[in-house]
Design a protein around this motif. Structure first.
Motif, PDB file in Angstrom:
ATOM      1  N   LYS A  41       0.882  -1.166   0.000  1.00 58.29           N
ATOM      2  CA  LYS A  41       0.000   0.000   0.000  1.00 58.29           C
ATOM      3  C   LYS A  41       0.920   1.216   0.000  1.00 58.29           C
ATOM      4  O   LYS A  41       1.671   1.444   0.945  1.00 58.29           O
ATOM      5  CB  LYS A  41      -0.892  -0.024   1.240  1.00 58.29           C
ATOM      6  N   VAL A  42       0.875   2.007  -1.097  1.00 57.89           N
ATOM      7  CA  VAL A  42       1.878   3.039  -1.357  1.00 57.89           C
ATOM      8  C   VAL A  42       1.262   4.439  -1.315  1.00 57.89           C
ATOM      9  O   VAL A  42       0.182   4.654  -1.853  1.00 57.89           O
ATOM     10  CB  VAL A  42       2.525   2.822  -2.746  1.00 57.89           C
ATOM     11  N   ALA A  43       1.980   5.370  -0.713  1.00 55.39           N
ATOM     12  CA  ALA A  43       1.641   6.790  -0.771  1.00 55.39           C
ATOM     13  C   ALA A  43       2.816   7.516  -1.409  1.00 55.39           C
ATOM     14  O   ALA A  43       3.977   7.234  -1.097  1.00 55.39           O
ATOM     15  CB  ALA A  43       1.389   7.358   0.621  1.00 55.39           C
ATOM     16  N   VAL A  44       2.519   8.440  -2.327  1.00 58.81           N
ATOM     17  CA  VAL A  44       3.549   9.261  -2.951  1.00 58.81           C
ATOM     18  C   VAL A  44       3.272  10.710  -2.576  1.00 58.81           C
ATOM     19  O   VAL A  44       2.187  11.226  -2.821  1.00 58.81           O
ATOM     20  CB  VAL A  44       3.551   9.109  -4.489  1.00 58.81           C
ATOM     21  N   LEU A  45       4.254  11.373  -1.982  1.00 55.62           N
ATOM     22  CA  LEU A  45       4.137  12.776  -1.606  1.00 55.62           C
ATOM     23  C   LEU A  45       4.947  13.614  -2.586  1.00 55.62           C
ATOM     24  O   LEU A  45       6.134  13.370  -2.770  1.00 55.62           O
ATOM     25  CB  LEU A  45       4.640  12.994  -0.182  1.00 55.62           C
ATOM     26  N   GLU A  46       4.295  14.578  -3.206  1.00 60.57           N
ATOM     27  CA  GLU A  46       4.963  15.435  -4.183  1.00 60.57           C
ATOM     28  C   GLU A  46       4.651  16.884  -3.852  1.00 60.57           C
ATOM     29  O   GLU A  46       3.491  17.259  -3.722  1.00 60.57           O
ATOM     30  CB  GLU A  46       4.500  15.098  -5.602  1.00 60.57           C
ATOM     31  N   GLN A  47       5.679  17.680  -3.715  1.00 60.15           N
ATOM     32  CA  GLN A  47       5.536  19.080  -3.331  1.00 60.15           C
ATOM     33  C   GLN A  47       4.710  19.871  -4.333  1.00 60.15           C
ATOM     34  O   GLN A  47       3.894  20.692  -3.959  1.00 60.15           O
ATOM     35  CB  GLN A  47       6.923  19.716  -3.175  1.00 60.15           C
ATOM     36  N   SER A  48       4.899  19.616  -5.624  1.00 58.82           N
ATOM     37  CA  SER A  48       4.216  20.417  -6.633  1.00 58.82           C
ATOM     38  C   SER A  48       2.758  20.019  -6.815  1.00 58.82           C
ATOM     39  O   SER A  48       2.000  20.728  -7.447  1.00 58.82           O
ATOM     40  CB  SER A  48       4.933  20.294  -7.984  1.00 58.82           C
ATOM     41  N   GLY A  49       2.356  18.857  -6.293  1.00 58.74           N
ATOM     42  CA  GLY A  49       0.975  18.432  -6.405  1.00 58.74           C
ATOM     43  C   GLY A  49       0.649  17.671  -7.677  1.00 58.74           C
ATOM     44  O   GLY A  49      -0.482  17.294  -7.901  1.00 58.74           O
ATOM     45  N   SER A  50       1.648  17.453  -8.542  1.00 60.31           N
ATOM     46  CA  SER A  50       1.392  16.688  -9.763  1.00 60.31           C
ATOM     47  C   SER A  50       2.639  15.919 -10.174  1.00 60.31           C
ATOM     48  O   SER A  50       3.724  16.163  -9.674  1.00 60.31           O
ATOM     49  CB  SER A  50       0.962  17.615 -10.898  1.00 60.31           C
ATOM     50  N   PHE A  51       2.460  15.006 -11.107  1.00 60.11           N
ATOM     51  CA  PHE A  51       3.555  14.190 -11.608  1.00 60.11           C
ATOM     52  C   PHE A  51       4.118  14.812 -12.880  1.00 60.11           C
ATOM     53  O   PHE A  51       4.413  14.137 -13.832  1.00 60.11           O
ATOM     54  CB  PHE A  51       3.047  12.767 -11.906  1.00 60.11           C
ATOM     55  N   THR A  52       4.283  16.130 -12.904  1.00 57.90           N
ATOM     56  CA  THR A  52       4.677  16.832 -14.125  1.00 57.90           C
ATOM     57  C   THR A  52       6.041  16.409 -14.637  1.00 57.90           C
ATOM     58  O   THR A  52       6.284  16.448 -15.833  1.00 57.90           O
ATOM     59  CB  THR A  52       4.683  18.360 -13.916  1.00 57.90           C
ATOM     60  N   SER A  53       6.937  15.994 -13.773  1.00 55.96           N
ATOM     61  CA  SER A  53       8.278  15.630 -14.236  1.00 55.96           C
ATOM     62  C   SER A  53       8.238  14.422 -15.155  1.00 55.96           C
ATOM     63  O   SER A  53       9.154  14.198 -15.933  1.00 55.96           O
ATOM     64  CB  SER A  53       9.211  15.377 -13.058  1.00 55.96           C
ATOM     65  N   LEU A  54       7.175  13.635 -15.091  1.00 57.91           N
ATOM     66  CA  LEU A  54       7.070  12.466 -15.955  1.00 57.91           C
ATOM     67  C   LEU A  54       6.726  12.863 -17.397  1.00 57.91           C
ATOM     68  O   LEU A  54       6.871  12.069 -18.312  1.00 57.91           O
ATOM     69  CB  LEU A  54       6.010  11.500 -15.427  1.00 57.91           C
TER      70      LEU A  54
END
Length: 61
Positions: A41-54
């Motif tokens: 069960k995974v949680a991903v925390l990202e400061q920018s709020g999106s996966f834009t780097s992908l």
């Protein structure tokens, strides 16, 4: 050293995760996918709020 930060208060809800990944860049997203495929069960925390780097193009040819 400075003073300790103020404690976090007002937590509305607690959640349980097997893995918490900080950063949703290429490495973080890959780690999240791999852990999820193994049943974690995974949680991903990202400061920018999106996966834009992908969305970035590959830098090599």
């Amino acid at each position: 050293m400075g003073d300790a930060p103020e404690p976090i208060t007002g937590i509305v809800e607690a959640k349980d995760f097997d893995v918490v990944i900080i950063g949703a860049g290429v490495s973080g997203a890959s780690a999240a996918e791999a852990a999820s495929r193994e049943g974690a069960k995974v949680a991903v925390l990202e400061q920018s709020g999106s996966f834009t780097s992908l969305d970035m193009d590959c830098a090599h040819n």
